[in-house]
Motif scaffolding. Structure first.
Motif, PDB file in Angstrom:
ATOM      1  N   ILE A   1      23.859  -8.284  36.809  1.00  5.43           N
ATOM      2  CA  ILE A   1      25.120  -8.362  36.052  1.00  5.43           C
ATOM      3  C   ILE A   1      24.910  -9.056  34.702  1.00  5.43           C
ATOM      4  CG2 ILE A   1      27.423  -9.413  36.010  1.00  5.43           C
ATOM      5  CD1 ILE A   1      27.479  -7.064  37.810  1.00  5.43           C
ATOM      6  N   PRO A   2      24.293 -10.246  34.660  1.00  2.00           N
ATOM      7  CA  PRO A   2      24.135 -10.892  33.345  1.00  2.00           C
ATOM      8  C   PRO A   2      23.303 -10.051  32.375  1.00  2.00           C
ATOM      9  CG  PRO A   2      23.735 -12.460  35.119  1.00  2.00           C
ATOM     10  CD  PRO A   2      23.842 -11.122  35.755  1.00  2.00           C
TER      11      PRO A   2
ATOM     12  N   ARG B   1      25.517  -7.310  31.128  1.00  2.00           N
ATOM     13  CA  ARG B   1      26.462  -7.882  30.167  1.00  2.00           C
ATOM     14  C   ARG B   1      25.814  -8.045  28.793  1.00  2.00           C
ATOM     15  NH1 ARG B   1      28.679  -9.254  26.619  1.00  2.00           N
ATOM     16  NH2 ARG B   1      30.444 -10.679  26.261  1.00  2.00           N
TER      17      ARG B   1
ATOM     18  N   ALA C   1      32.058  -4.960  30.520  1.00  2.00           N
ATOM     19  CA  ALA C   1      31.357  -5.514  31.687  1.00  2.00           C
ATOM     20  C   ALA C   1      32.299  -5.621  32.880  1.00  2.00           C
ATOM     21  CB  ALA C   1      30.749  -6.867  31.342  1.00  2.00           C
TER      22      ALA C   1
END
Lengths: 565, 565
Positions: A214-215, A218, A247
């Motif tokens: 996820i990061p 993003r 995101a």
């Protein structure tokens, strides 16, 4: 009675509950999120939770340069995955999610075929768990934020004619290729020309396919370039405050989807980026999970080995850090006959009669393409295996001709009848792949990160495509200079060219030599992480034909989808 | 320490597994399809399987004419549903699915608020199970088939300037309101002006909300009118072979979504049609299931009673065949004060100071609106109940003023503090609703099917809106004649006017009299099954503001959505 249709075979499938399918991968049910009866998403924590388990052999399935009909690469990927269980091994399959545009256009569904299919095909081909819809929504959210940025005063100073971000929809709709937006009154936005691409062509799709967490997703979304200022400096999604919302829209989509084949082999279906303007491979996240979930992970790369496999090695493996153990080159008799240059094959039309006649010499005549694609695997230090995907009209002498070409190069080859026979038809292929994967891998990228963009283009053009060199148009040259100035020079390149030839001319068959690669324009998918030179006309929004599948597809009274092929 | 934010409260929720939530409705797990951890779709076979069970009391929640801030109608619907369990009754709640456009625009999420929320709010407000995406895809599939029909020779002879079918996206994007498509070369389609609406404004959304079964939805999709020939005859989705593909795309979307409140009360979230150009009610299918799943089904209708409740009675109940037992009119002190005409309330700005001072006389001064909306319930033969939705700044004397107005009309009223206190704050309201629902229902449509379209408009304008009459512009008159000729005269009408006044002038507060309804244009949603006269400027594609929520919404490292309010 002829051979049953794909849909008939699919409807007869004996599906297992997905927690049982996952259990065969040693993936516990707490990592699953069911979506309807026949799909489950796998939570991202699986990447960490499985990381210390033994690594499966990692096998990429590529092909010779395909005819417009395709050579059954997905079918072979599915068949090979199924075949491993027939030799006592556990395999996981990873494929791209099909796009709804072609499903309702000329192509019909994409789920393999015959007795090597991912099921249920109607769910696979429509919506699945909504990942494509999330890409569409996230992409168009950024478009709305961008046009609102212009409307609210254009604080970033984006040059109106240097806006590169368009909009996307997952539909074949030629009328949206070139549009003017912002008409009406003063409160209806800033008028300008733009257009829609199909969702598979979205940079967000490529980001979905290449992100590892996820990061990281993003951060990639924030790096998307939406346009340039008059001084050539890039304006990003972060600059116009659009990346966080994207995101939020994309969080669920990053979880891979688990389905199964007709023989209950686990299949990870995730992301579906284009194979020309993007890298054409299924997701990194799916592979990071699947590579710790059995003995083999069989993953598919789009188009021929010069296209999908080259990007698999130099773009996808760069992002994932994974090292491939073997590469399958799917080959058909009809493809090599076509590469003899004696026939013209058109999508949607019957095969030429002459192509069906027994003619092993013609197979040899087209063999240059197979040889070159085998080399394209080997220059990356990976062991190739030739999969001879058998068709009913093939003759044994023609299969033998392909095997002879492979043998002359010291490459394993096997005939596979997975279409007619399911996994047991692919046993010889699975054995050959297993042997190849046991050889030590000497995998290496084709070029270092710090080569210049021009050097990277030159290396791919000459070493993979067999070009004599590269001709960069003045406009493209200025773009390359500007990208280097903007700091994009470290990115790999993804050369957008026809998939119907190893060259940039779709009419050149075999392994063309004595030509130069013309680069007309260069674009940058900075979030996805590649620069893509345009070599030829790249259509990013298909149209519907005279008799599209959309005219026939329907539902029955029970809600079953009918006429989806 | 102030009152906790909606998101803080929502994150603290103690969610039950959805099969337990369903079990409280006596819905067995074989009728559920889990979608992720916190939503399940209910299979359509539930409609038949539950049909013979006792019918719940059917309660519609409407409101006085709202201020631009809204009066907490969804919150009251949720609070009332929760409250029934505090008086020993089982209730199911039915609401519309929020649109992603406003979520990322000015409004933020829509899931109730305080201690009366549907959870998890991030799932509710984004994607849910993809029904909105399916509507978008089905709508735009028809658009592509239509533009392809023009491109392939226009066999139906559609008049280019009488094309009524546009495209949709679930995003606030003003630049798409008016566009020109089909630019580029000869192979890029037929150039023409058109535009995008937001997905909630799609006729497909209204069809989703009004269909009772797959075959009926299929038939409605086929009846969609995409445009007209030069002779005024209608061209349908069926005529251009687009309806079957739409149905295939929409099959899953017709299954209602089950979620829960903070107190684990079951909530059916399904469909989200606009409240002005469409009927603004959640789905018929959800109500057909929910009405056999407990003691009470509490369903919400959009905007004030002149809008959502009128369409609930005359459009939704016509489609469902269900008979309502009671109608709640949500009322706030600030709304009635606003209806005094003394204040100007603007969305996104702080309330005027003067509005917060104790002033029961001003509540009485605005009471005309409440009286009129109570009458608008009663003329349908349904028993109204006034819900006084309490706000922290209210004064007891002001609540008493509302109660006096209700009492003067012989209507039950109750103060409800469900926002601060959850279901226990709504116990008095639940008691009042239970009593009202026990009175015999004398429900009747406002007009018969066979009244002319002009008669239907006249009846709604004079009886519900309090107009002296209707002024139909010449163009609108020609359209009405043409619709009657095309056989659309039997349809109910859905008058598209402002929701900020009972009149068609958004600046007229209270219960305006001495005015006439101006009909400028008339459109037809033949698949959804209503004709809609346009009275004022109806915006069908919102824009983003200077500081849209999209700039702030983001994800944290664990993939949690942040800054969604």
């Amino acid at each position: 009675m002829g051979f049953p249709s794909d849909l008939t075979i699919a409807r007869g499938a004996n599906l297992k509950p997905l927690d049982e399918v996952a259990a065969a991968m040693d993936i516990p049910s707490h990592l699953l999120q069911p979506h309807g009866d026949h799909v489950a998403k796998i939570k991202l924590s699986a990447v960490q939770e499985l990381a210390d388990r033994p690594k499966a052999k990692y096998v990429v399935v590529s092909a010779v340069t395909p005819t417009p009909l395709g050579e059954g690469k997905t079918t072979t990927t599915v068949g090979l995955g199924q075949a491993f269980s027939h030799i006592g091994k556990r395999a996981t399959i990873a494929i791209r999610q099909p796009s709804m545009g072609p499903t309702f256009g000329i192509k019909g569904g994409a789920a393999g075929g015959g007795y090597s299919q991912v099921v249920p095909m109607d769910i696979l081909n429509m919506h699945l768990t909504g990942d494509f819809h999330a890409v569409t929504a996230a992409h168009n959210m950024l478009s709305a934020v961008l046009d609102n940025h212009l409307f609210q005063g254009n604080a970033q100073g984006i040059a109106p004619h240097d806006i590169t971000w368009r909009r996307v929809l997952d539909v074949n709709d030629r009328a949206l290729r070139n549009i003017v937006v912002g008409l009406g009154g003063r409160l209806d936005g800033v008028p300008r020309q733009t257009g829609f691409d199909i969702t598979a062509a979205s940079e967000v799709m490529a980001i979905l396919a290449l992100s590892t967490s996820i990061p990281e997703m993003r951060a990639r979304l924030g790096r998307i370039v939406v346009g340039y200022r008059a001084d050539g400096s890039a304006v990003t999604a972060e600059d116009i405050k659009g990346a966080g919302a994207m995101a939020a829209i994309m969080v669920d989509a990053l979880r891979p989807n688990l389905m199964q084949t007709l023989e209950n082999t686990p299949v990870l279906v995730h992301a579906g980026p284009f194979g020309n303007i993007a890298h054409g491979n299924s997701s990194v996240v799916a592979d990071l999970i699947g590579v710790h979930a059995g003995d083999y992970l069989v993953t598919e790369a789009g188009f021929g080995a010069d296209m999908g496999a080259e990007r698999f090695f130099n773009i996808k493996c760069r992002a994932s850090g994974l090292v491939p153990d073997a590469a399958v080159v799917v080959t058909t008799v009809r493809a090599l006959k076509a590469h003899s240059g004696n026939h013209r094959i058109v999508a949607g039309k019957a095969l030429p009669e002459a192509l069906l006649a027994e003619n092993p010499d013609e197979v040899h005549a087209g063999g240059a393409n197979l040889r070159k694609q085998i080399e394209n695997i080997r220059i990356h230090g990976v062991t190739p295996v030739v999969a001879i995907n058998a068709f009913p009209d093939d003759h044994p002498s023609e299969h033998a001709a392909i095997a002879e070409i492979a043998a002359s190069m010291g490459v394993r080859a096997a005939v596979s009848t997975h279409f007619s026979d399911g996994g047991r038809g692919g046993v010889d292929l699975a054995q050959a792949v297993a042997e190849a994967a046991d050889e030590p891998s000497d995998f290496a990228f084709l070029y270092p990160d710090d080569a210049s963009l021009r050097e990277k283009i030159e290396i791919i053009a000459t070493k993979v495509y067999g070009a004599d060199g590269v001709d960069i148009a003045p406009a493209a040259s200025r773009q390359l200079d500007n990208y280097e100035r903007n700091g994009f020079g470290d990115l790999p390149v993804c050369i957008a060219k026809t998939h119907l030839s190893i060259s940039s001319d779709p009419t050149l068959m075999g392994a063309p030599t004595g030509w130069r690669l013309p680069v007309r324009e260069v674009r940058a998918s900075v979030g996805a992480g590649f620069v893509y030179p345009i070599c030829g006309d790249m259509r990013t929004m298909p149209g519907l034909g005279t008799h599209p599948a959309a005219h026939e597809i329907d539902v029955d009274a029970d809600g079953n989808v009918v006429n989806l092929s």
